[in-house]
Design a protein around this motif. Sequence first.
Motif, mmCIF file in Angstrom:
data_model
loop_
_atom_site.group_PDB
_atom_site.id
_atom_site.type_symbol
_atom_site.label_atom_id
_atom_site.label_comp_id
_atom_site.label_asym_id
_atom_site.label_seq_id
_atom_site.Cartn_x
_atom_site.Cartn_y
_atom_site.Cartn_z
ATOM 1 N N CYS A 44 0.861 -1.185 0.000
ATOM 2 C CA CYS A 44 0.000 0.000 0.000
ATOM 3 C C CYS A 44 0.899 1.237 0.000
ATOM 4 N N GLU A 45 1.652 1.408 -1.060
ATOM 5 C CA GLU A 45 2.548 2.546 -1.213
ATOM 6 C C GLU A 45 1.735 3.818 -1.363
ATOM 7 N N LEU A 46 2.238 4.880 -0.804
ATOM 8 C CA LEU A 46 1.541 6.159 -0.843
ATOM 9 C C LEU A 46 1.207 6.618 -2.268
ATOM 10 N N PRO A 47 2.142 6.605 -3.209
ATOM 11 C CA PRO A 47 1.784 7.040 -4.564
ATOM 12 C C PRO A 47 0.678 6.194 -5.190
ATOM 13 N N ALA A 48 0.689 4.882 -4.933
ATOM 14 C CA ALA A 48 -0.347 4.002 -5.478
ATOM 15 C C ALA A 48 -1.703 4.312 -4.840
ATOM 16 N N MET A 49 -1.705 4.585 -3.553
ATOM 17 C CA MET A 49 -2.952 4.910 -2.852
ATOM 18 C C MET A 49 -3.519 6.250 -3.323
ATOM 19 N N VAL A 50 -2.651 7.217 -3.567
ATOM 20 C CA VAL A 50 -3.102 8.534 -4.031
ATOM 21 C C VAL A 50 -3.743 8.422 -5.409
ATOM 22 N N LYS A 51 -3.214 7.540 -6.256
ATOM 23 C CA LYS A 51 -3.767 7.365 -7.609
ATOM 24 C C LYS A 51 -5.182 6.806 -7.606
ATOM 25 N N LEU A 52 -5.593 6.163 -6.514
ATOM 26 C CA LEU A 52 -6.945 5.613 -6.431
ATOM 27 C C LEU A 52 -8.007 6.673 -6.130
ATOM 28 N N ALA A 53 -7.582 7.844 -5.716
ATOM 29 C CA ALA A 53 -8.538 8.901 -5.347
ATOM 30 C C ALA A 53 -9.284 9.403 -6.580
ATOM 31 N N CYS A 54 -10.531 9.800 -6.349
ATOM 32 C CA CYS A 54 -11.331 10.287 -7.471
ATOM 33 C C CYS A 54 -11.496 11.812 -7.428
ATOM 34 N N ILE A 55 -10.600 12.483 -6.740
ATOM 35 C CA ILE A 55 -10.592 13.949 -6.719
ATOM 36 C C ILE A 55 -9.205 14.426 -7.136
ATOM 37 N N ASP A 56 -9.068 15.739 -7.266
ATOM 38 C CA ASP A 56 -7.765 16.319 -7.585
ATOM 39 C C ASP A 56 -6.842 16.123 -6.379
ATOM 40 N N THR A 57 -5.705 15.490 -6.601
ATOM 41 C CA THR A 57 -4.792 15.154 -5.503
ATOM 42 C C THR A 57 -3.560 16.058 -5.474
ATOM 43 N N THR A 58 -3.641 17.199 -6.123
ATOM 44 C CA THR A 58 -2.489 18.095 -6.207
ATOM 45 C C THR A 58 -1.982 18.497 -4.829
#
Length: 185
Positions: A44-58
Amino acid sequence: MNPQLCLKMIITVWSTSFVVSVILCTLTVNLPRCGNNRLEHFLCELPAMVKLACIDTTTVEMSVFALGIIIVITPLILILISYGYIAKAVLRMKSKAGQRKAMNTCGSHLTVVSIFYGTIIYMYLRPGNSASKDQGKFLTLFYTIITPSLNPLIYTLRNKDMKDALKKLMRLDHESKKLKKNWNS
């Protein structure tokens, strides 16, 4: 180094790591996930988890980048500064054999540091959508498994007895292949 300084350094590193982990985990876990997503990763790497979000993750990506600079680049800079002092001291040595031995030791250390920090920097200090999923998997595998596995190998190959044993093993392997080839002919 005295025990008090060592204890202060340990407390600083552990507390900083804990605070940064809590901040990043909180930011990542609180991201909304849309639909039934599957994490295509080993961990559960942070970059992989962030990519699952359905909003702007900037904002999260910028926070990861900023904290990454502090957590990754600061120790790397301190390591490189210490190697600068070591190189300066080694170059002042009168014995060429001593210089060569010290440079070999530093070379092994710098190899491990370069492999580890190179993959970590590439993994965490790049734009969020700049790499493929497979590249992220490979980098995660590289810095969590391959680098620690290479570490003992890199250091043991500096040992004269290990080098001699490895040469002997290679000669035996070569001789057994020649013998097998002659036997089959």
